[in-house]
Design an enzyme around this catalytic site. Structure first.
Site, PDB file in Angstrom:
ATOM      1  N   THR A  60      13.717   5.327  10.471  1.00 14.74           N
ATOM      2  CA  THR A  60      14.668   4.240  10.680  1.00 14.74           C
ATOM      3  C   THR A  60      14.173   2.957  10.015  1.00 14.74           C
ATOM      4  O   THR A  60      13.040   2.534  10.241  1.00 14.74           O
ATOM      5  CB  THR A  60      14.873   3.992  12.179  1.00 14.74           C
ATOM      6  N   THR A  90       0.829  -1.206   0.000  1.00 13.82           N
ATOM      7  CA  THR A  90       0.000   0.000   0.000  1.00 13.82           C
ATOM      8  C   THR A  90       0.861   1.254   0.000  1.00 13.82           C
ATOM      9  O   THR A  90       0.629   2.180  -0.791  1.00 13.82           O
ATOM     10  CB  THR A  90      -0.935  -0.001   1.219  1.00 13.82           C
ATOM     11  N   CYS A 133      -7.946  -6.153   2.238  1.00 11.44           N
ATOM     12  CA  CYS A 133      -8.149  -4.747   2.609  1.00 11.44           C
ATOM     13  C   CYS A 133      -9.617  -4.337   2.551  1.00 11.44           C
ATOM     14  O   CYS A 133     -10.018  -3.362   3.179  1.00 11.44           O
ATOM     15  CB  CYS A 133      -7.335  -3.834   1.691  1.00 11.44           C
ATOM     16  N   GLN A 179       0.879  -9.194  -6.548  1.00  6.64           N
ATOM     17  CA  GLN A 179       0.390 -10.572  -6.687  1.00  6.64           C
ATOM     18  C   GLN A 179       1.108 -11.358  -7.778  1.00  6.64           C
ATOM     19  O   GLN A 179       0.742 -12.499  -8.050  1.00  6.64           O
ATOM     20  CB  GLN A 179      -1.117 -10.563  -6.977  1.00  6.64           C
ATOM     21  N   ALA A 183       6.474  -8.168   0.692  1.00  9.78           N
ATOM     22  CA  ALA A 183       7.148  -9.384   1.151  1.00  9.78           C
ATOM     23  C   ALA A 183       6.188 -10.455   1.658  1.00  9.78           C
ATOM     24  O   ALA A 183       6.423 -11.650   1.448  1.00  9.78           O
ATOM     25  CB  ALA A 183       8.151  -9.034   2.250  1.00  9.78           C
TER      26      ALA A 183
END
Length: 382
Positions: free
Chosen positions: A236, A70, A322, A178, A199
């Site tokens: 970070t 996203t 989602c 996908q 991932a």
């Protein structure tokens, strides 16, 4: 339990889990720090970038690590549109994109951009000629997903890329969440400027995504406050997750050809079972990804089917993860000219590495039993 929801998230490789644990224990310094430990952490991130470039054969260009697909989609679309707005304010996408793409374009419309949402045919595929006709002198970005996250249709990315090479002022973004490690992608050859991955769709950790940015392309950053990720994403970096995502990508890419053959066989087996259940209607058509089967049960709420599958020890889903908790008709199925009844009753089965023919037979038997139980209640539960 049989888990048929790999489009939503995949079980991580055990090797990835162990690698992340080792990194968490031993490399905990901030990769922006100048001391030795910080340098060690930074080197792991850079090695992960190199691994992504090698596995996806992108050559020169930047890989930006994000929090997921996203964020990567938003970074690519908003970043490119805002950076190149002086060239023009016309954008092109499709009616069946993932919400993170579709709604990013909707937000850009509020900023004054003009967006063309290309239709698809009844099988769920974009027409390249229609896309060409939609191009204008003001067009600066085209975004088309590779594999649809709901029905699995494969879009003609190679042909679109070939077309857009004639228009060097237009950026080409592909949501490949996908498709990475499931379908061949030739980023440079196809003229892709921006490519999105995630991932946890390829047996890596949740909370880490990646975005390829072709050399020479500049994005307007979404986040400010630091120089991390080549200045594109302040904050970070999550070193263990980044390392884990790179390892998961390598492992998944090594298995891609064998996985494609095996899942194609399982998909054909499942489709034959579903065709034998007259109440169910398959959605989408070839070319289509081997890991996705989508069907509707018109007259029945999909969550009823999902919960009954769960009673059989089977996990599946309705729309994308989602959007699965809203009861609106599927925007994707409506774009295929499906009726509202059809579009509100979709169920997605997504296959993974662990599945066998026995698992497919168990799923099919459960569907037969569920339809038998629900048949007398059709349309009373809609």
């Amino acid at each position: 339990m049989l888990y048929f929801d790999h489009c939503a998230s995949t079980p991580p490789y055990e090797e990835v889990v162990q690698t992340m644990l080792e990194v968490m224990k031993s490399v905990y310094a901030n990769p922006s720090s100048l001391h030795r430990e910080g340098t060690q952490a930074d080197k792991l991130i850079e090695r992960s970038r190199t691994l992504l470039s090698e596995q996806l054969q992108t050559g020169s260009g930047n890989w930006i690590f994000t929090s997921g697909g996203t964020e990567s989609n938003n970074m690519a679309i908003k970043g490119a549109a805002r950076q190149y707005a002086a060239r023009g304010k016309h954008l092109i996408t499709t009616q069946i994109e993932h919400a993170s793409v579709y709604e990013a374009f909707a937000q850009l419309e509020e900023e004054g951009f003009r967006v063309t949402y290309l239709p698809v045919d009844h099988t769920g595929h974009v027409n390249v000629e229609q896309l060409e006709k939609a191009l204008t002198d003001e067009t600066i970005l085209v975004s088309v997903m590779h594999v649809n996250n709901e029905i699995g249709t494969i879009q003609p990315i190679e042909q679109i890329g070939r077309l857009l090479k004639r228009f060097p002022r237009i950026m080409f973004h592909v949501d490949a969440v996908q498709s990475i490690s499931k379908q061949p992608i030739k980023v440079s050859e196809w003229g892709i400027d921006l490519l999105t991955g995630s991932a946890h769709k390829l047996r890596g950790p949740r909370g880490v995504g990646f975005l390829y940015v072709r050399e020479g392309v500049v994005l307007h950053p979404l986040l400010s406050g630091g120089s991390q990720e080549n200045g594109y994403r302040a904050g970070t970096q999550n070193v263990p997750a980044i390392v884990g995502s790179a390892k998961a990508l390598r492992m998944s890419m090594e298995r891609m050809e064998e996985r494609e053959r095996r899942l194609s066989d399982l998909k054909r087996q499942l489709i034959q079972h579903i065709k034998g259940i007259s109440e169910l209607a398959l959605n989408g058509a070839e070319p289509c990804a081997s890991h996705i089967v989508h069907f509707s049960y018109p007259g029945m709420k999909p969550e009823v089917v999902i919960h009954m599958l769960e009673q059989h020890g089977i996990m599946a889903s309705t729309k994308s993860a989602c959007s699965s908790k809203d009861d609106k008709p599927s925007r994707v199925l409506l774009a295929l000219s499906a009726s509202r009844e059809h579009a509100t009753s979709g169920v997605r089965i997504s296959l993974g590495d662990e599945h066998t023919e026995k698992d497919i037979d168990a799923l099919a038997a459960a569907l037969v039993d569920i339809v038998k139980q629900l048949k007398p209640l059709e349309r009373r539960l809609t």
